[in-house]
Write an enzyme that holds these catalytic residues in place. Structure first.
Site, PDB file in Angstrom:
ATOM      1  N   HIS A 109       0.873  -1.184   0.000  1.00  0.00           N
ATOM      2  CA  HIS A 109       0.000   0.000   0.000  1.00  0.00           C
ATOM      3  C   HIS A 109       0.909   1.233   0.000  1.00  0.00           C
ATOM      4  O   HIS A 109       2.008   1.188   0.562  1.00  0.00           O
ATOM      5  CB  HIS A 109      -0.834   0.113   1.270  1.00  0.00           C
ATOM      6  CG  HIS A 109      -1.693  -1.048   1.619  1.00  0.00           C
ATOM      7  ND1 HIS A 109      -1.217  -2.170   2.240  1.00  0.00           N
ATOM      8  CD2 HIS A 109      -3.034  -1.232   1.489  1.00  0.00           C
ATOM      9  CE1 HIS A 109      -2.216  -3.016   2.468  1.00  0.00           C
ATOM     10  NE2 HIS A 109      -3.329  -2.475   2.009  1.00  0.00           N
ATOM     11  N   ASP A 112       2.375   1.994   3.356  1.00  0.00           N
ATOM     12  CA  ASP A 112       3.300   1.020   3.961  1.00  0.00           C
ATOM     13  C   ASP A 112       4.735   1.457   3.762  1.00  0.00           C
ATOM     14  O   ASP A 112       5.580   1.245   4.625  1.00  0.00           O
ATOM     15  CB  ASP A 112       3.215  -0.364   3.275  1.00  0.00           C
ATOM     16  CG  ASP A 112       1.838  -0.982   3.306  1.00  0.00           C
ATOM     17  OD1 ASP A 112       1.065  -0.632   4.201  1.00  0.00           O
ATOM     18  OD2 ASP A 112       1.560  -1.822   2.418  1.00  0.00           O
ATOM     19  N   GLU A 240     -10.949  -7.397  -3.862  1.00  0.00           N
ATOM     20  CA  GLU A 240     -10.659  -8.410  -2.830  1.00  0.00           C
ATOM     21  C   GLU A 240     -11.835  -8.555  -1.872  1.00  0.00           C
ATOM     22  O   GLU A 240     -12.094  -7.655  -1.068  1.00  0.00           O
ATOM     23  CB  GLU A 240      -9.391  -8.020  -2.074  1.00  0.00           C
ATOM     24  CG  GLU A 240      -8.992  -9.034  -1.010  1.00  0.00           C
ATOM     25  CD  GLU A 240      -7.692  -8.676  -0.312  1.00  0.00           C
ATOM     26  OE1 GLU A 240      -6.759  -8.187  -0.989  1.00  0.00           O
ATOM     27  OE2 GLU A 240      -7.605  -8.876   0.914  1.00  0.00           O
ATOM     28  N   GLU A 276      -8.848 -14.153  -0.702  1.00  0.00           N
ATOM     29  CA  GLU A 276      -8.012 -14.358   0.497  1.00  0.00           C
ATOM     30  C   GLU A 276      -8.607 -15.443   1.397  1.00  0.00           C
ATOM     31  O   GLU A 276      -9.807 -15.419   1.714  1.00  0.00           O
ATOM     32  CB  GLU A 276      -7.884 -13.042   1.267  1.00  0.00           C
ATOM     33  CG  GLU A 276      -7.077 -13.179   2.545  1.00  0.00           C
ATOM     34  CD  GLU A 276      -6.613 -11.850   3.105  1.00  0.00           C
ATOM     35  OE1 GLU A 276      -6.294 -10.940   2.306  1.00  0.00           O
ATOM     36  OE2 GLU A 276      -6.563 -11.714   4.339  1.00  0.00           O
ATOM     37  N   ASP A 304      -4.607 -14.024  -1.885  1.00  0.00           N
ATOM     38  CA  ASP A 304      -3.913 -13.625  -0.671  1.00  0.00           C
ATOM     39  C   ASP A 304      -3.888 -14.862   0.214  1.00  0.00           C
ATOM     40  O   ASP A 304      -4.922 -15.295   0.738  1.00  0.00           O
ATOM     41  CB  ASP A 304      -4.629 -12.456   0.025  1.00  0.00           C
ATOM     42  CG  ASP A 304      -4.148 -11.112  -0.495  1.00  0.00           C
ATOM     43  OD1 ASP A 304      -3.333 -11.097  -1.439  1.00  0.00           O
ATOM     44  OD2 ASP A 304      -4.571 -10.075   0.055  1.00  0.00           O
ATOM     45  N   ASP A 315      -9.918 -12.047  11.543  1.00  0.00           N
ATOM     46  CA  ASP A 315      -8.930 -12.159  10.469  1.00  0.00           C
ATOM     47  C   ASP A 315      -7.545 -12.248  11.109  1.00  0.00           C
ATOM     48  O   ASP A 315      -6.856 -11.237  11.245  1.00  0.00           O
ATOM     49  CB  ASP A 315      -9.063 -10.906   9.586  1.00  0.00           C
ATOM     50  CG  ASP A 315      -8.433 -11.055   8.220  1.00  0.00           C
ATOM     51  OD1 ASP A 315      -8.143 -12.189   7.820  1.00  0.00           O
ATOM     52  OD2 ASP A 315      -8.245 -10.023   7.545  1.00  0.00           O
ATOM     53  N   ASP A 317      -4.904 -13.711   9.986  1.00  0.00           N
ATOM     54  CA  ASP A 317      -3.816 -13.578   8.998  1.00  0.00           C
ATOM     55  C   ASP A 317      -2.586 -14.404   9.346  1.00  0.00           C
ATOM     56  O   ASP A 317      -1.460 -13.898   9.331  1.00  0.00           O
ATOM     57  CB  ASP A 317      -3.406 -12.102   8.837  1.00  0.00           C
ATOM     58  CG  ASP A 317      -4.409 -11.285   8.056  1.00  0.00           C
ATOM     59  OD1 ASP A 317      -5.251 -11.874   7.352  1.00  0.00           O
ATOM     60  OD2 ASP A 317      -4.359 -10.039   8.157  1.00  0.00           O
ATOM     61  N   ASP A 347      -0.475 -12.627   2.485  1.00  0.00           N
ATOM     62  CA  ASP A 347      -1.073 -11.566   3.295  1.00  0.00           C
ATOM     63  C   ASP A 347      -1.163 -12.132   4.715  1.00  0.00           C
ATOM     64  O   ASP A 347      -2.239 -12.455   5.213  1.00  0.00           O
ATOM     65  CB  ASP A 347      -2.456 -11.201   2.735  1.00  0.00           C
ATOM     66  CG  ASP A 347      -2.982  -9.904   3.327  1.00  0.00           C
ATOM     67  OD1 ASP A 347      -2.401  -9.429   4.308  1.00  0.00           O
ATOM     68  OD2 ASP A 347      -3.986  -9.382   2.806  1.00  0.00           O
TER      69      ASP A 347
HETATM   70  C1  XLS Z   1      -7.197  -6.835   4.873  1.00  0.00           C
HETATM   71  C2  XLS Z   1      -6.821  -7.066   3.493  1.00  0.00           C
HETATM   72  C3  XLS Z   1      -5.698  -6.187   2.985  1.00  0.00           C
HETATM   73  C4  XLS Z   1      -5.648  -6.198   1.490  1.00  0.00           C
HETATM   74  C5  XLS Z   1      -4.882  -5.066   0.898  1.00  0.00           C
HETATM   75  O1  XLS Z   1      -7.842  -7.633   5.528  1.00  0.00           O
HETATM   76  O2  XLS Z   1      -6.499  -8.415   3.330  1.00  0.00           O
HETATM   77  O3  XLS Z   1      -4.493  -6.572   3.553  1.00  0.00           O
HETATM   78  O4  XLS Z   1      -5.120  -7.384   1.005  1.00  0.00           O
HETATM   79  O5  XLS Z   1      -5.446  -3.844   1.171  1.00  0.00           O
HETATM   80 NI    NI Z   2      -5.596  -9.232   1.631  1.00  0.00          NI
HETATM   81 NI    NI Z   3      -7.103  -9.847   5.295  1.00  0.00          NI
END
Ligand code: XLS
Ligand code: NI
Ligand code: NI
Length: 445
Positions: A109, A112, A240, A276, A304, A315, A317, A347
């Protein structure tokens, strides 16, 4: 230009050498057991099948903070003052990390990679200063940009959303960020551009004009598509899906909701999906369901890769390590002809308790190996042929007789009724063979 004089040496991870493939018997935590970049599977190298991407936001900016406490991550290259010089150093650290890992792509992003300035112009300038480092490092290493995106959710100005904010100025601000990020993504040769909703959704139905917000989101995406054409950015746009977090109702709920939005607003020639794993499960689906739903309609763009926790409903991740998950993901991806020009972007973030730089290596090596194994297993299952055969056999009634007539459009309700009146009751339903097929997958895991 290095922010921290201690880290002006050539290497930021002096204890880590390039991660090599050592094979399944290796006990070296800093080696691949399954990811062998040049190994050819179904006529293509693993590298080209998987197109691994590293997420700048988690890997470089994740601090390990949670609602109950601040970050725990030890990142020795970070200077006390997060200025542009520090951001440039961080970009070099990132590329060294990627080089040692042997990952070909990255994603980021705007916010980032460079600190937000006091004005929009200052933010643009800060971004440019780090983009020039990344461009130089890409040229030096051959590392490429999988996708760029804009952070339209962290700054308090986006409290009501960005393109779907009740405040038109916020829409304009978000548009300015995406305009700039399209230019930057083009400059860095990015192959895709991602829209993740961020706060594009709502918390309270009572204060929300939902259709107006959806119309604004469509306008926003069309403006992005138009601007991409104007500047000659030819990358693939990706939407996404995510059902909740941060808002209660995200407009990009799942693949089906996103596809409906894309088609309802005439975006189908420009936008595909970035699926994702942890978002799929938050929506009450599996990853393979979302991949197959998107892929079946020609909208599978990129993934992702991460995973949630069975016992936690948000989430998380986490890095993917579950071989069933990666096997099914790869079965779906291979079924739909691969992922390029998308990729498998991690991700994913290390746990708060894994606070040392070396944990970043362990995490990514594990994720890459899990997908490499999933790819090999999926290819073996496909070569075996029994799974495909079982599915084909299950639908055999559609290959002849009345099934064929329905599929080719020569049947209607009247012809079907007279067929059934003659035939009588149905006596030939086949077993679904679920357990047989689950056992078959286990033969290969
Ligand atoms: C958040 C999203 C983010 C996107 C990019 O949950 O996964 O990381 O992939 O903005
Ligand atoms: Ni993502
Ligand atoms: Ni996410």
């Amino acid at each position: 230009m290095r922010a921290n004089p201690i880290y002006s040496m050539a290497e930021f991870f002096p204890d880590v050498k390039t991660i090599e493939y050592e094979g399944a018997d290796s006990k070296n935590p800093l080696a691949f057991k399954h990811y062998n970049a040049d190994e050819v599977i179904e006529g293509k190298s693993m590298k080209d099948h998987l197109r691994f991407g590293i997420a700048y936001w988690h890997t470089m900016r994740g601090t390990g903070n949670d609602p109950f406490g601040p970050g725990t991550a030890v990142r020795p290259w970070e200077a006390a003052n997060d200025d542009v010089a520090n951001a440039q150093t961080r970009a070099r650290v990132f590329i060294e990390f990627m080089e040692k890992l042997g990952a070909p792509f990255y994603c980021f992003h705007d916010r980032d990679i460079a600190p937000e300035g006091a004005t929009l112009q200052e933010s643009h300038d800060n971004l440019d200063a780090v983009v020039s480092v990344l461009k130089e490092e890409q040229a030096r290493t051959g590392i490429q940009l999988l996708w760029g995106t804009a952070n339209l959710f962290s700054n308090p100005r986006f409290m009501h959303g960005a393109a779907t904010s009740c405040n038109a100025d916020v829409f304009a601000y978000a548009a300015s960020q995406v305009k700039k990020m399209l230019e930057v993504t083009k400059e860095l040769g990015g192959e895709n551009y991602v829209f993740w909703g961020g706060r594009e959704g709502y918390q309270c139905w009572l204060n929300t004009d939902m259709q107006r917000e959806l119309d604004h989101l469509a306008k926003f995406m069309h403006m992005a598509v138009d601007y991409a054409k104007q500047i000659g950015f030819t990358g693939q746009f990706l939407f996404e899906p995510k059902p909740k977090e941060p808002t209660k109702h995200q407009y990009d709920f799942d693949a089906a909701a996103c596809l409906n939005f894309i088609r309802a607003n005439g975006l189908e020639d420009y936008v595909k999906l970035n699926i994702e794993t942890n978002h799929a499960t938050l929506a009450g689906h599996t990853m393979e369901h979302e991949l197959d739903y998107a892929g079946g309609q020609g909208f599978l763009g990129s993934i992702d890769a991460n995973t949630g926790d069975l016992l936690l409903g948000w989430d998380t991740d986490q890095f993917p390590t579950d071989i069933y998950l990666t096997t099914k993901s790869m079965l779906a991806i291979l079924k739909h002809g691969g992922i390029a020009p998308g990729g498998v972007n991690f991700d994913a973030k290390v746990r708060r308790e894994s606070h040392e730089p070396i944990d970043l290596f362990h995490a990514h090596i594990g994720g890459m190996d899990a997908f490499a194994r999933g790819l090999k297993i999926a290819a073996a299952i496909r070569a075996d042929g029994r799974l495909e055969e079982a599915v084909k056999d299950r639908y055999d009634s559609w290959n002849h007789g009345v099934g064929k007539d329905i599929e080719n459009g020569t049947a209607n309700f009247e012809s079907l009724e007279s067929y059934m009146l003659t035939k009588g009751e149905i006596s030939d339903n086949k077993s679904g063979r679920q357990e047989y097929l689950e056992n078959l997958i286990n033969e290969y895991i």
